[in-house]
Design a protein around this motif. Structure first.
Motif, mmCIF file in Angstrom:
data_model
loop_
_atom_site.group_PDB
_atom_site.id
_atom_site.type_symbol
_atom_site.label_atom_id
_atom_site.label_comp_id
_atom_site.label_asym_id
_atom_site.label_seq_id
_atom_site.Cartn_x
_atom_site.Cartn_y
_atom_site.Cartn_z
ATOM 1 N N MET A 187 9.881 5.154 15.480
ATOM 2 C CA MET A 187 9.272 4.430 14.357
ATOM 3 C C MET A 187 7.771 4.715 14.339
ATOM 4 N N LYS A 188 7.306 5.353 13.297
ATOM 5 C CA LYS A 188 5.860 5.585 13.138
ATOM 6 C C LYS A 188 5.588 5.881 11.666
ATOM 7 N N PRO A 189 4.362 5.600 11.206
ATOM 8 C CA PRO A 189 4.080 5.859 9.800
ATOM 9 C C PRO A 189 4.029 7.355 9.507
ATOM 10 N N ALA A 190 4.495 7.760 8.323
ATOM 11 C CA ALA A 190 4.323 9.150 7.893
ATOM 12 C C ALA A 190 2.833 9.379 7.693
ATOM 13 N N GLU A 191 2.401 10.623 7.801
ATOM 14 C CA GLU A 191 0.964 10.910 7.648
ATOM 15 C C GLU A 191 0.431 10.460 6.294
ATOM 16 N N ASP A 192 1.290 10.536 5.261
ATOM 17 C CA ASP A 192 0.847 10.156 3.917
ATOM 18 C C ASP A 192 1.306 8.742 3.527
ATOM 19 N N ALA A 193 1.631 7.925 4.513
ATOM 20 C CA ALA A 193 2.076 6.550 4.202
ATOM 21 C C ALA A 193 0.889 5.621 3.983
ATOM 22 N N ILE A 194 1.100 4.604 3.147
ATOM 23 C CA ILE A 194 0.110 3.547 2.958
ATOM 24 C C ILE A 194 0.483 2.458 3.964
ATOM 25 N N VAL A 195 -0.387 2.227 4.933
ATOM 26 C CA VAL A 195 -0.074 1.310 6.036
ATOM 27 C C VAL A 195 -0.776 -0.031 5.817
ATOM 28 N N PHE A 196 -0.040 -1.136 5.941
ATOM 29 C CA PHE A 196 -0.703 -2.443 5.856
ATOM 30 C C PHE A 196 0.030 -3.509 6.653
ATOM 31 N N ASP A 197 -0.707 -4.571 6.983
ATOM 32 C CA ASP A 197 -0.219 -5.654 7.841
ATOM 33 C C ASP A 197 0.051 -6.884 6.971
ATOM 34 N N THR A 198 1.258 -7.447 7.062
ATOM 35 C CA THR A 198 1.623 -8.574 6.186
ATOM 36 C C THR A 198 1.497 -9.945 6.872
ATOM 37 N N SER A 199 0.915 -9.964 8.094
ATOM 38 C CA SER A 199 0.851 -11.243 8.855
ATOM 39 C C SER A 199 0.257 -12.383 8.032
ATOM 40 N N GLU A 200 -0.821 -12.059 7.283
ATOM 41 C CA GLU A 200 -1.530 -13.103 6.543
ATOM 42 C C GLU A 200 -1.226 -13.044 5.045
ATOM 43 N N MET A 201 -0.215 -12.288 4.672
ATOM 44 C CA MET A 201 0.059 -12.121 3.228
ATOM 45 C C MET A 201 1.344 -12.848 2.826
ATOM 46 N N SER A 202 1.335 -13.426 1.620
ATOM 47 C CA SER A 202 2.572 -14.006 1.094
ATOM 48 C C SER A 202 3.374 -12.865 0.476
ATOM 49 N N ILE A 203 4.622 -13.119 0.155
ATOM 50 C CA ILE A 203 5.441 -12.066 -0.454
ATOM 51 C C ILE A 203 4.854 -11.652 -1.810
ATOM 52 N N GLU A 204 4.237 -12.624 -2.520
ATOM 53 C CA GLU A 204 3.603 -12.296 -3.810
ATOM 54 C C GLU A 204 2.431 -11.333 -3.594
ATOM 55 N N ASP A 205 1.622 -11.616 -2.540
ATOM 56 C CA ASP A 205 0.480 -10.734 -2.235
ATOM 57 C C ASP A 205 0.976 -9.307 -1.967
ATOM 58 N N VAL A 206 2.019 -9.229 -1.145
ATOM 59 C CA VAL A 206 2.551 -7.917 -0.752
ATOM 60 C C VAL A 206 3.091 -7.191 -1.991
ATOM 61 N N PHE A 207 3.841 -7.935 -2.803
ATOM 62 C CA PHE A 207 4.431 -7.363 -4.014
ATOM 63 C C PHE A 207 3.333 -6.847 -4.950
ATOM 64 N N ASN A 208 2.305 -7.678 -5.200
ATOM 65 C CA ASN A 208 1.234 -7.275 -6.129
ATOM 66 C C ASN A 208 0.446 -6.080 -5.613
ATOM 67 N N PHE A 209 0.243 -6.038 -4.302
ATOM 68 C CA PHE A 209 -0.464 -4.916 -3.680
ATOM 69 C C PHE A 209 0.318 -3.608 -3.930
ATOM 70 N N CYS A 210 1.624 -3.660 -3.717
ATOM 71 C CA CYS A 210 2.456 -2.447 -3.891
ATOM 72 C C CYS A 210 2.575 -2.074 -5.369
ATOM 73 N N LEU A 211 2.695 -3.116 -6.198
ATOM 74 C CA LEU A 211 2.824 -2.904 -7.647
ATOM 75 C C LEU A 211 1.677 -2.047 -8.180
ATOM 76 N N LYS A 212 0.452 -2.388 -7.762
ATOM 77 C CA LYS A 212 -0.738 -1.667 -8.230
ATOM 78 C C LYS A 212 -0.653 -0.195 -7.825
ATOM 79 N N ILE A 213 -0.229 0.043 -6.597
ATOM 80 C CA ILE A 213 -0.151 1.426 -6.098
ATOM 81 C C ILE A 213 0.919 2.207 -6.861
#
Ligand code: DC
Length: 221
Positions: A187-213
């Motif tokens: 298990m490791k990120p691909a070189e071109d992966a967008i990496v982020f930590d969800t510890s402090e994020m709600s599912i809405e935060d995570v969803f909106n972050f990905c939506l923009k990308i």
């Protein structure tokens, strides 16, 4: 469009994948299911999951239909299912036997009812690195071990599965260690992966972050 979401257990991959699949009308492949199916099948037949040769046989015989049947068993998502899945997934021959089934899905993605989809969203550990190295967008999400163990503990509680937080935390640590230290497709990120930590994020935060990308990517394509 192919999107991959990789990361450790209980980082929020499944929830994110489901909401994104709905939002963009994509088929969804939870690739942990193939390893859970092989692991549970071996457990139900009293086989030793450490035995790579026998595990390979189970992997070679796995079909989508059989996988969905096994998924109805309560142990498919329990700690037993998770541990067996993690053990069998460390065998290179098991991974090789299950690769084509996972890759073929991206060529002809289908929704749960069998109707064709325009693209797919994958979640797992190696979907951005091995299964779909040419995916359009790759996410790698994580969260602290304690946060992930608490999420999994609450999930078990809501399903009536008897356990305690310390056991879930210990299991989580040993699975993380096994999933990231195995020789094949760790298990490791691909070189071109967008990496982020969800510890402090709600599912809405995570969803909106990905939506923009994703929307930005779609605009530029
Ligand atoms: O995501 P999950 O908890 O259902 O995965 C169960 C196990 O399967 C996990 O411990 C490691 C393995 N797995 C893997 O090796 N590669 C994947 N793409 C998905 C899961």
């Amino acid at each position: 469009m192919i999107i991959t979401i990789d990361g450790p257990a209980a980082a929020g991959k499944g929830t994110l994948a489901s909401v994104l699949a709905q939002a963009y009308k994509l088929a969804y492949f939870d690739t942990g299911m193939v390893y859970r199916a092989v692991g549970l099948d071996m457990y139900l037949h009293n086989e030793d999951p450490q035995n790579e040769k026998i595990a390979e046989k189970y992997a070679q015989n796995l079909t989508f239909t059989h996988m969905h049947e096994l998924a109805k068993n309560p142990d498919f998502r329990s700690a037993i299912g998770g541990n067996y899945a993690s053990i069998v997934s460390a065998h290179p021959k098991v991974r090789a036997a299950l690769l084509k089934m996972q890759q073929d899905f991206s060529k002809n993605p289908v929704f749960a009812d069998g109707t064709p989809a325009e693209g797919a969203i994958y979640d797992g550990r190696d979907t951005g690195t091995v299964v779909c190295p040419h995916a359009d967008i790759k996410f790698f999400i994580t969260a602290s071990t304690e946060v992930r163990a608490m999420r999994r503990f609450k999930e078990f509680q809501s399903k009536g599965i008897q356990t305690d937080f310390e056991t879930v935390l210990a299991d989580m640590k040993s699975r993380d260690e096994r999933d990231s230290s195995r020789a094949t497709a760790p298990m490791k990120p691909a070189e071109d992966a967008i990496v982020f930590d969800t510890s402090e994020m709600s599912i809405e935060d995570v969803f909106n972050f990905c939506l923009k990308i994703i929307d930005k990517k779609l605009k530029n394509s």
